[in-house]
Design a protein around this motif. Structure first.
Motif, mmCIF file in Angstrom:
data_model
loop_
_atom_site.group_PDB
_atom_site.id
_atom_site.type_symbol
_atom_site.label_atom_id
_atom_site.label_comp_id
_atom_site.label_asym_id
_atom_site.label_seq_id
_atom_site.Cartn_x
_atom_site.Cartn_y
_atom_site.Cartn_z
ATOM 1 N N MET A 1 47.315 -25.218 -10.438
ATOM 2 C CA MET A 1 46.045 -26.361 -10.425
ATOM 3 C C MET A 1 45.797 -26.369 -9.140
ATOM 4 O O MET A 1 46.957 -26.983 -8.617
ATOM 5 C CB MET A 1 46.035 -28.026 -11.490
ATOM 6 N N ASN A 2 44.873 -26.351 -8.638
ATOM 7 C CA ASN A 2 44.370 -27.388 -7.105
ATOM 8 C C ASN A 2 44.608 -27.812 -7.046
ATOM 9 O O ASN A 2 44.911 -29.208 -8.119
ATOM 10 C CB ASN A 2 43.066 -26.080 -6.928
ATOM 11 N N LYS A 3 45.405 -28.690 -5.630
ATOM 12 C CA LYS A 3 45.065 -30.104 -5.143
ATOM 13 C C LYS A 3 44.012 -31.020 -5.684
ATOM 14 O O LYS A 3 44.130 -31.897 -5.947
ATOM 15 C CB LYS A 3 45.025 -30.017 -4.117
ATOM 16 N N ALA A 4 42.325 -30.365 -5.539
ATOM 17 C CA ALA A 4 41.359 -31.525 -5.859
ATOM 18 C C ALA A 4 41.474 -31.891 -6.655
ATOM 19 O O ALA A 4 41.198 -33.066 -7.703
ATOM 20 C CB ALA A 4 40.009 -30.510 -5.043
ATOM 21 N N LEU A 5 42.215 -31.163 -7.984
ATOM 22 C CA LEU A 5 41.902 -31.186 -9.413
ATOM 23 C C LEU A 5 42.268 -32.415 -9.897
ATOM 24 O O LEU A 5 42.155 -33.075 -10.661
ATOM 25 C CB LEU A 5 41.567 -29.615 -10.089
ATOM 26 N N LYS A 6 44.129 -32.353 -9.216
ATOM 27 C CA LYS A 6 44.934 -32.530 -9.687
ATOM 28 C C LYS A 6 44.622 -34.517 -8.899
ATOM 29 O O LYS A 6 45.058 -34.818 -9.741
ATOM 30 C CB LYS A 6 46.007 -32.032 -8.484
ATOM 31 N N THR A 7 44.267 -34.631 -8.562
ATOM 32 C CA THR A 7 44.223 -35.348 -7.040
ATOM 33 C C THR A 7 42.632 -35.833 -8.360
ATOM 34 O O THR A 7 42.625 -37.636 -8.530
ATOM 35 C CB THR A 7 43.502 -35.202 -6.246
ATOM 36 N N MET A 8 41.603 -35.548 -8.147
ATOM 37 C CA MET A 8 40.697 -35.820 -9.769
ATOM 38 C C MET A 8 41.529 -36.879 -11.267
ATOM 39 O O MET A 8 41.538 -38.144 -11.820
ATOM 40 C CB MET A 8 39.735 -35.126 -10.580
ATOM 41 N N ILE B 1 36.183 -33.699 -17.468
ATOM 42 C CA ILE B 1 36.685 -33.960 -19.139
ATOM 43 C C ILE B 1 36.511 -32.723 -19.833
ATOM 44 O O ILE B 1 36.964 -32.397 -20.502
ATOM 45 C CB ILE B 1 35.990 -35.065 -19.193
ATOM 46 N N VAL B 2 35.429 -32.636 -20.209
ATOM 47 C CA VAL B 2 34.344 -31.316 -20.913
ATOM 48 C C VAL B 2 35.102 -30.243 -20.790
ATOM 49 O O VAL B 2 35.683 -29.735 -21.748
ATOM 50 C CB VAL B 2 33.080 -31.388 -20.797
ATOM 51 N N THR B 3 35.008 -30.332 -19.833
ATOM 52 C CA THR B 3 35.678 -28.468 -19.233
ATOM 53 C C THR B 3 37.081 -28.146 -19.799
ATOM 54 O O THR B 3 37.593 -27.431 -20.383
ATOM 55 C CB THR B 3 35.649 -28.112 -18.223
ATOM 56 N N LEU B 4 37.662 -29.224 -18.904
ATOM 57 C CA LEU B 4 39.872 -29.365 -19.330
ATOM 58 C C LEU B 4 39.797 -30.007 -21.276
ATOM 59 O O LEU B 4 40.742 -29.356 -21.229
ATOM 60 C CB LEU B 4 40.141 -30.949 -18.124
ATOM 61 N N SER B 5 39.128 -30.342 -21.647
ATOM 62 C CA SER B 5 38.775 -30.669 -22.949
ATOM 63 C C SER B 5 38.797 -29.512 -23.502
ATOM 64 O O SER B 5 39.172 -29.234 -25.036
ATOM 65 C CB SER B 5 37.978 -31.735 -23.856
ATOM 66 N N LYS B 6 37.914 -28.375 -23.384
ATOM 67 C CA LYS B 6 37.619 -27.104 -23.477
ATOM 68 C C LYS B 6 39.263 -26.232 -23.724
ATOM 69 O O LYS B 6 39.106 -24.885 -24.141
ATOM 70 C CB LYS B 6 36.741 -26.086 -23.717
ATOM 71 N N ASP B 7 39.889 -26.334 -21.763
ATOM 72 C CA ASP B 7 40.705 -25.647 -21.904
ATOM 73 C C ASP B 7 41.802 -25.830 -23.065
ATOM 74 O O ASP B 7 42.641 -24.119 -23.449
ATOM 75 C CB ASP B 7 41.087 -25.729 -20.457
ATOM 76 N N GLU B 8 42.159 -26.224 -23.636
ATOM 77 C CA GLU B 8 42.895 -26.246 -24.997
ATOM 78 C C GLU B 8 42.568 -25.246 -25.744
ATOM 79 O O GLU B 8 43.421 -24.586 -26.491
ATOM 80 C CB GLU B 8 43.265 -26.823 -25.694
ATOM 81 N N GLN B 9 41.695 -25.007 -26.756
ATOM 82 C CA GLN B 9 41.034 -24.119 -27.057
ATOM 83 C C GLN B 9 41.253 -23.000 -26.893
ATOM 84 O O GLN B 9 41.251 -21.770 -28.009
ATOM 85 C CB GLN B 9 39.891 -24.413 -27.504
ATOM 86 N N HIS B 10 40.658 -22.179 -26.011
ATOM 87 C CA HIS B 10 40.869 -20.975 -25.050
ATOM 88 C C HIS B 10 42.016 -20.995 -24.259
ATOM 89 O O HIS B 10 41.674 -21.690 -23.319
ATOM 90 C CB HIS B 10 39.542 -20.591 -25.107
ATOM 91 N N THR B 11 42.692 -20.294 -23.482
ATOM 92 C CA THR B 11 43.174 -19.792 -21.899
ATOM 93 C C THR B 11 42.344 -19.227 -21.572
ATOM 94 O O THR B 11 41.249 -18.837 -21.700
ATOM 95 C CB THR B 11 44.871 -18.681 -22.410
ATOM 96 N N SER B 12 42.790 -18.275 -20.274
ATOM 97 C CA SER B 12 41.777 -18.521 -19.548
ATOM 98 C C SER B 12 41.372 -16.685 -19.374
ATOM 99 O O SER B 12 40.503 -15.833 -19.053
ATOM 100 C CB SER B 12 41.879 -18.688 -18.310
ATOM 101 N N GLU B 13 42.273 -16.424 -20.290
ATOM 102 C CA GLU B 13 43.125 -14.988 -20.065
ATOM 103 C C GLU B 13 42.235 -14.549 -21.122
ATOM 104 O O GLU B 13 41.708 -13.650 -21.645
ATOM 105 C CB GLU B 13 44.736 -14.347 -20.433
ATOM 106 N N ASP B 14 42.143 -15.876 -22.684
ATOM 107 C CA ASP B 14 41.789 -15.342 -23.637
ATOM 108 C C ASP B 14 40.152 -14.773 -23.419
ATOM 109 O O ASP B 14 39.526 -14.078 -23.692
ATOM 110 C CB ASP B 14 41.486 -16.090 -25.231
#
Length: 112
Positions: A1-8, A56-69
């Protein structure tokens, strides 16, 4: 996770009134057909800024599919293009840590 996202994410409770985990629970209770519907809902109902709502919406969707998928599904039947994709992503990552690479259902979003 990049620094900007972690800060957010770290600042989310103070800036939005809820943690990312709380927002994920709230969005899970709703059934939005489109990403933009969920973003607009958070902006309208909770006065969340566009940047936080989108994250928030983007990270909520992350649980459904991995980036690799998501990437794998994009290249089904076009596996010969994966080395080109990997080379492009490698180059983009070399440009700095302030770049966000977010695979989606039909594309890969690259934002600096």
């Amino acid at each position: 996770m990049n620094k900007a996202l972690k800060t957010m994410i770290d600042n989310m409770p103070e800036k939005t009134g809820k943690s990312l985990a709380e927002w994920k629970i709230l969005l899970k209770e709703k059934a939005f057909a489109k990403h933009s519907e969920a973003v607009n809902y958070l902006k309208t109902e909770y006065q969340v800024t566009h940047g936080f709502a989108n994250t928030i919406v983007t990270l909520s969707k992350d649980e459904q599919h991995t980036s690799e998928d998501l990437v794998e599904n994009q290249y089904k039947g076009k596996e010969n293009l994966i080395p080109i994709y990997n080379s492009l992503i490698s180059f983009v990552k070399s440009l700095g840590e302030d770049i966000s690479i977010t695979p989606k259902k039909g594309s890969v979003s690259i934002i600096r």
